[in-house]
Enzyme design. Structure first.
Site: not given
Ligand code: PLP
Length: 400
Positions: A72, A326
C-alpha cells in the site's frame, strides 16, 4: 486460554490456500518471468492469471491496469509522485486529515522540500468528509486528489465516486487509498471515475510486502522506481513472483467470501458492539454508523488509557489495537480521532476491534466476557474516572 485475533485491519493471516498456491513458485517454478525459455514462460503465465484475479476483485476493465508493487505505501507514493510529474503546471495536492501516513507523511515531505501546497480536508465528528471545504480547495493548480476509500481506524467510507467526479471537473487526477476497502466491500472501479487505486496484499490474507496500484488506461504515469522493463516499464525490478501469485489467489478468495463479509462477519461485529455498549457505560462508537466497513468496530471507553486496555486484553488472549499499528507506541491519541474532535478523555481510550472471515461467535463471547471487567478495573485506578460515572457519554450520544 484461546487466542482471539481481532486486529485484521493491521494485518491478516495468510490463507492456507494462498500458501499452497505460492509454494511451487519457491521450488520447481523458479523462473524469471522475463526469460525467453520455458522456465520463464510458465511463470509469466501464472503472473498473467494473478493479474486477472486482482483485476476481477476490483472490477478493472483491463489487466494491464494493474501494476504489482511492494504494498500500500509504495502504491500511495507512486500515485502521488507520478501525478506531480504528469500534471504539468499544477503543483497542489488535496488530501484529508485522516489518511494513512503512507499519504500524509509523503505530502508533508513534499510541502517541506518542494514547496508543494497541500490541502488537508477535515471531517466531522463521525469522520465524514467536509465536501464543501473540498470543493473550495479544488482549482486549476490541483494536480491530484488523494482520498481514502475506507478509514483504517474507524472503517468510515468516503463517497469516492463523487469525490473523483469533482476532481475531474477541476482537471485534477483522483487517487484513492483503498487498502482497507479492497476485499471487504464490493468494488467496481470501471463504473467510477477513479484514476488510480492502491491495495495491499496483507490486508486480504495474502503475504506482506506485495500490493498493487491500479492505473486507469489512458492515465499518464511516471514510474517511481526506474530500471528494467518489468510491469510495462512502470515498476522496475524482478517481480516477487510467489507473492504476486499469493495476491492473485487471495483476490480470488476475497471475491468468493465477499458475501460472508457483508453478512456473517458484519453480524459478529454488530453483536460485539451492541454487547459492549450495553455492558460498559461511558463508551461510544466512533465513525459513521451507517456507512462503515462491515468488519471494523472502534469503541472509545472514556477516562482510561487505550494502552492499558490493550495490555489487559492481551493477557486475556485478545489482540486488538488502539489507533493504527504504525502510530501505537506513541501516547498521543490518533490523528484520525483528533480530526474528528473526539474529546481527549475518550480518544485516549479508543480501541479498534477488526474482524475477518476466520472469526466466529466464540471470539465475540470471549471479548464480551473479558472487556467489562477490564474497563471497570482500569476505571477504579483512573483519577479522571472518580465522579465521572454519573455523567453520560459526552460524545456522539445519538448512536447506540
Ligand atoms: N493505507 C492504509 C489505509 C492502511 O491501513 C495501510 C496499512 O495499515 C497502508 C496504507 C499501508 O499498506 P502497506 O502496509 O501494504 O504498506
Amino acid at each position: 486460554m484461546r487466542p482471539v485475533y481481532l486486529d485484521n485491519n493491521a494485518t491478516t493471516r495468510v490463507d492456507p490456500e494462498v500458501v499452497q498456491a505460492m509454494l511451487p513458485f519457491f521450488t520447481e517454478q523458479f523462473g524469471n518471468a522475463s526469460s525467453m525459455h520455458a522456465f520463464g514462460a510458465a511463470v509469466g503465465d501464472a503472473m498473467r492469471t494473478a493479474r486477472k484475479q486482482v483485476q476481477e476483485l476490483i472490477g478493472a476493465e483491463f489487466d494491464h491496469e494493474i501494476i504489482f508493487t511492494s504494498g500500500g505505501t509504495e502504491s500511495d507514493n507512486s500515485a502521488i509522485l507520478s501525478a506531480l510529474e504528469t500534471q504539468v503546471g499544477r503543483d497542489e495536492i488535496i488530501t484529508t486529515m485522516v489518511e494513512h501516513p503512507g499519504i500524509l507523511s509523503l505530502c508533508d515531505h513534499l510541502a517541506k522540500t518542494r514547496g508543494i501546497t497541500v490541502h488537508k480536508i477535515g471531517v466531522d465528528s463521525m469522520g465524514r468528509l467536509d465536501i464543501e471545504a473540498y470543493r473550495k480547495a479544488l482549482g486549476p493548480k490541483t494536480a491530484i486528489v488523494s482520498m481514502m476509500w475506507a478509514n483504517n481506524e474507524t472503517g468510515t467510507l468516503f463517497p469516492v465516486d463523487l469525490l473523483a467526479e469533482l476532481a475531474h471537473e477541476a482537471g485534477a487526477l483522483f487517487h484513492t487509498d483503498a487498502v482497507q476497502a479492497v476485499g471487504k466491500i464490493a468494488i467496481d472501479i470501471k463504473s467510477t471515475e477513479i484514476d488510480m487505486l492502491s491495495l495491499s496484499g496483507h490486508k486480504l490474507h495474502a503475504p506482506k510486502g506485495i500490493g498493487a496500484l491500479y492505473v486507469r488506461k489512458g492515465v499518464r504515469f511516471r514510474p517511481m522506481i526506474r530500471g528494467g522493463h518489468q510491469e510495462r516499464g512502470r515498476r522496475a525490478g524482478t517481480e516477487n513472483v510467489p507473492a504476486v501469485i499469493g495476491l492473485g489467489k487471495a483476490s480470488e478468495l476475497a471475491l468468493k467470501h465477499m458475501a460472508d463479509e457483508q453478512t456473517r462477519v458484519k453480524a459478529l461485529r454488530d453483536r460485539l458492539e451492541k454487547g459492549l455498549l450495553q455492558q460498559v457505560g461511558n463508551s461510544f462508537v466512533t465513525g459513521d454508523p451507517t456507512n462503515r466497513l462491515p468488519n471494523t468496530c472502534n469503541i472509545a471507553f472514556e477516562y482510561i488509557e487505550g494502552e492499558a486496555i490493550l495490555l489487559l486484553l492481551n493477557k486475556a488472549g485478545i489482540a486488538a489495537s488502539s489507533g493504527s499499528a504504525c502510530t501505537s507506541g506513541s501516547l498521543e491519541p490518533s490523528h484520525v480521532l483528533r480530526a474528528m474532535k473526539v474529546p481527549y478523555t475518550a480518544a485516549h481510550g479508543a480501541i479498534r476491534f477488526s474482524f475477518c472471515r476466520d472469526n466466529g461467535e466464540a471470539d465475540v463471547d470471549q471479548v464480551l466476557e473479558a472487556v467489562p471487567a477490564i474497563i471497570a478495573k482500569l476505571r477504579e485506578l483512573s483519577p479522571f474516572w472518580q465522579g465521572a460515572d454519573k455523567a453520560p457519554a459526552v460524545f456522539n450520544p445519538t448512536f447506540a
